[in-house]
Scaffold this active site. Structure first.
Site, PDB file in Angstrom:
ATOM      1  N   SER A  64      -4.041  -3.775  -2.004  1.00 18.98           N
ATOM      2  CA  SER A  64      -3.581  -2.536  -2.623  1.00 18.98           C
ATOM      3  C   SER A  64      -2.060  -2.465  -2.512  1.00 18.98           C
ATOM      4  O   SER A  64      -1.428  -3.302  -1.853  1.00 18.98           O
ATOM      5  CB  SER A  64      -4.235  -1.335  -1.942  1.00 18.98           C
ATOM      6  N   TYR A  65      -1.469  -1.444  -3.110  1.00 12.58           N
ATOM      7  CA  TYR A  65      -0.009  -1.312  -3.115  1.00 12.58           C
ATOM      8  C   TYR A  65       0.497  -1.231  -1.683  1.00 12.58           C
ATOM      9  O   TYR A  65       0.060  -0.373  -0.901  1.00 12.58           O
ATOM     10  CB  TYR A  65       0.400  -0.063  -3.895  1.00 12.58           C
TER      11      TYR A  65
END
Length: 507
Positions: free
Chosen positions: A135-136
């Site tokens: 994920s980011y």
């Protein structure tokens, strides 16, 4: 005439108010540290069994710096003959699973466990994000939104040959069985939530061919194991602590063979500190009577601690962390024993270690220096500018240039430039503007006034900076009186605004 401040080479410009030497512990304290000798009393007891168990007792005084007194206290213990268990306590202990992963914590863990720098960690995490594996990686959030299918994310990790069986067990275990390590929703006791991105977690399972280098593989493994640990139950154990008194004795009554001090307490020929009890042991009843009558002199206290881990749970997948200890043998209050070893050990104090990158990140977060997106860059910059160097132990050591700047700031009366206060205050005000609680114009005006105040002071005393750099690096080539050609337009002299490096309150 061109002002002398303009002659300072670019290498000495701090830009963005970066502290040239990373915070505490102060390098001057390390350089000036004088080691001291200390002594401690060590006690061991050998407990029969299969196999025999040695119990190490820690002296509750810790250490003392007077060898003569240490010998006196050791002799008191030796003359006491027996140790008496005076307290036994313990109970269930929990080691909580970690909170979901945010950026700064990822950088700290990667530094501690993988020996990756903060900027390298973020570079590799960004690449894994762009591949759709993580994920980011730039987030301040430590709480998962309930709309995310975490069970599905755990299911993806069952493909792993290393932690796949653990992931499968999380999903298959009976959630109603308190001893089963069944899936648990991650902790939600953190208030950190930027409401923009979820905590860092694996988006899909990654195979060996997905990684460009070993650093990416190790970083992915860290994130995956951390995520599974977050979805696990806390570890459960039982701890115990046994406290022992050694060398306690009843106050002797004065007689013809003893000399008494003015207070009437018998001292004996060896002096007040060399206690010579008439007997080596006393019954519990005698001791209790003396204690009740206030006629008992307390001995030296020692304690031993033990731990028995009953349910490892998340620790089984989180191989980076250990929680272990030795289970103590059964001991009860009133038990008496003769120690198998009672001796004096010596040591010497050591200076505080320079900051590690993990510690520096924590201090930057605490002081409000940078954000999750900029801290790694700040740390990289102070190294590129030759203010500090990272040694083989991943600890920051100041370079002559960094030390010279700090000494120069202090000499000029703007030592706040080398401290975190200025940058932290500016960033707090930026956050206030972003939150709508402060006008941008007010923030810019405040910052400009503060910086001009510091600039004026530095302009008046730039020769002091030149002298400080000269002592460390050979000088800037500035004339000591070159600042006389500059008029700062302020008849009030120093103005007193640059030394502390703190902003006025918003009030």
């Amino acid at each position: 005439m061109q002002h002398s401040l303009r002659l300072i080479p670019d290498a000495l410009r701090t830009h963005k108010m970066l502290a040239p030497v990373p915070l505490t512990p102060d390098h001057a304290q390390i350089d000036a540290f004088i080691p001291e000798d200390f002594w401690r009393v060590e006690m061991k007891r050998q407990v029969p069994g299969r196999p025999p168990q040695t119990v190490d007792f820690n002296w509750k005084r810790g250490r003392i710096y007077d060898r003569t007194m240490a010998i006196i206290l050791l002799e008191r213990c030796l003359r006491g003959g027996e140790g008496v268990v005076i307290d036994v306590r313990g109970g269930q202990k929990t080691k909580r699973r970690p909170v979901p992963l945010q950026t700064i914590k990822l950088q700290q863990l990667a530094s501690r466990y993988l020996r990756l720098s903060a900027d390298r960690t973020m570079d590799e995490a960004e690449k894994l994000y762009q591949k759709g594996i993580l994920s980011y990686p730039r987030t301040e959030t430590e709480v998962f939104n309930r709309s995310i299918d975490l069970n599905g994310l755990v299911q993806m990790q069952t493909e792993s040959n290393d932690w796949g069986a653990y992931a499968a067990n999380l999903l298959n275990a009976d959630p109603n069985n308190p001893t089963a390590n069944a899936f648990q929703w991650p902790r939600e006791d953190s208030s950190r939530n930027d409401e923009a991105h979820p905590p860092i977690h694996p988006v899909r399972f990654a195979h060996a061919g997905d990684f460009e280098n070993n650093e990416q593989r190790l970083l992915y493994e860290l994130v995956a194991r951390h995520f599974l640990a977050c979805c696990s139950r806390d570890a459960i154990g039982v701890d115990s602590c046994v406290e022992v008194e050694m060398g306690g004795y009843p106050m002797p009554e004065a007689d013809s063979e003893d000399e008494c001090d003015e207070g009437g307490e018998a001292m004996g020929a060896a002096g007040a500190h060399a206690v010579r009890p008439r007997r080596r042991t006393w019954t519990d009843k005698e001791e209790e009577e003396k204690r009740d009558a206030g006629q008992w002199v307390d001995g030296e206290l020692f304690e031993a601690r033990g731990l028995q881990v009953l349910q490892r749970n998340w620790l089984d997948v989180y191989r980076y962390e250990r929680w272990s200890g030795r289970q103590l043998p059964t001991m009860r209050v009133g038990d008496r024993f003769v120690p198998d070893e009672l001796r004096l050990s010596a040591g010497r104090t050591a200076p505080p270690l320079p900051l590690s990158e993990e510690q520096l990140l924590g201090l930057m977060e605490r002081h409000g220096i940078g954000t999750d997106a900029t801290m790694a860059d700040h740390i990289k910059k102070v190294q590129e500018r030759n203010y500090v160097v990272k040694d083989g132990g991943l600890r920051f050591r100041p370079r002559p240039l960094g030390v010279a700047l700090l000494e120069g700031y202090k000499a000029m009366g703007v030592n706040g430039m080398g401290m975190p206060n200025l940058r932290a205050a500016m960033e707090r005000d930026c956050n206030e503007v972003a939150a709508g609680r402060m006008q941008k114009e007010d923030m810019v005006r405040r910052c400009a006034e503060q910086m001009k105040q510091i600039f004026d002071i530095a302009a008046q005393h730039v020769h002091l900076l030149s002298a400080a750099v000269g002592r460390r690096l050979g000088g800037l080539g500035l004339d000591d009186h070159s600042d006389d050609d500059y008029d700062n337009g302020d008849d009030e002299g120093d103005g007193g605004g640059g030394g502390g490096g703190e902003w006025p309150s918003n009030g």
